[in-house]
Design an enzyme around this catalytic site. Structure first.
Site, PDB file in Angstrom:
ATOM      1  N   LYS A   7      34.917  35.230  39.141  1.00 24.62           N
ATOM      2  CA  LYS A   7      35.718  35.964  38.156  1.00 24.62           C
ATOM      3  C   LYS A   7      35.384  37.449  38.213  1.00 24.62           C
ATOM      4  O   LYS A   7      34.220  37.838  38.290  1.00 24.62           O
ATOM      5  CB  LYS A   7      35.424  35.431  36.759  1.00 24.62           C
TER       6      LYS A   7
ATOM      7  N   SER B 217      51.211  39.833  45.985  1.00 22.78           N
ATOM      8  CA  SER B 217      49.751  39.796  45.954  1.00 22.78           C
ATOM      9  C   SER B 217      49.174  40.824  44.999  1.00 22.78           C
ATOM     10  O   SER B 217      49.889  41.596  44.378  1.00 22.78           O
ATOM     11  CB  SER B 217      49.146  40.023  47.336  1.00 22.78           C
TER      12      SER B 217
ATOM     13  N   TYR C 165      47.821  35.920  45.409  1.00 20.54           N
ATOM     14  CA  TYR C 165      46.687  35.892  46.324  1.00 20.54           C
ATOM     15  C   TYR C 165      46.086  37.284  46.403  1.00 20.54           C
ATOM     16  O   TYR C 165      46.758  38.284  46.148  1.00 20.54           O
ATOM     17  CB  TYR C 165      47.089  35.369  47.710  1.00 20.54           C
TER      18      TYR C 165
END
Length: 118
Positions: free
Chosen positions: A9, A25, A58
């Site tokens: 994270k 992305s 992504y």
């Protein structure tokens, strides 16, 4: 039984740019990605703390200090918004996950791990 757990994270990222013309992305400072265990082109969940938007995309490596919302993601945040980027993994039990806390300039403020024994 397999379950899905947080595997990395980035907390408190500040959006530095947006580019709606890009294919998609989120571009993230490559060193921050490495510290959180996020690989290039890995699926990530992005949470915008300003407006509550949450999406899956992504990660692609970006230059130092950069966090860039690309493609459709560029419509989900503004420059200066604070975001979280989270990755997940499937396993049979919890494991240590790096949590990288960031400054307003997208530098590392602290690195911690979720307490898997809590």
């Amino acid at each position: 039984m397999l379950k899905t757990f947080v595997s990395g994270k980035l907390h408190g990222l500040h959006v530095t740019d947006r580019n709606v013309e890009y294919n998609g992305s989120v571009g993230i400072d490559r060193d921050l990605m490495a510290k959180a265990g996020i690989d290039p082109y890995e699926q990530v969940h992005v949470v915008n703390l300003r407006n509550g938007e949450r999406w899956i995309t992504y990660a692609i490596p970006a230059e130092a200090g950069e966090v860039v919302l690309n493609g459709g993601s560029a419509r989900l945040g503004e420059i200066g918004d604070v975001c979280l980027v989270i990755t997940y993994a499937t396993a049979d039990r919890p494991f240590q996950a790096a949590v990288v806390f960031c400054t307003a300039n997208n530098a590392v403020a602290a690195i911690e791990a979720y307490d898997i024994n809590a």
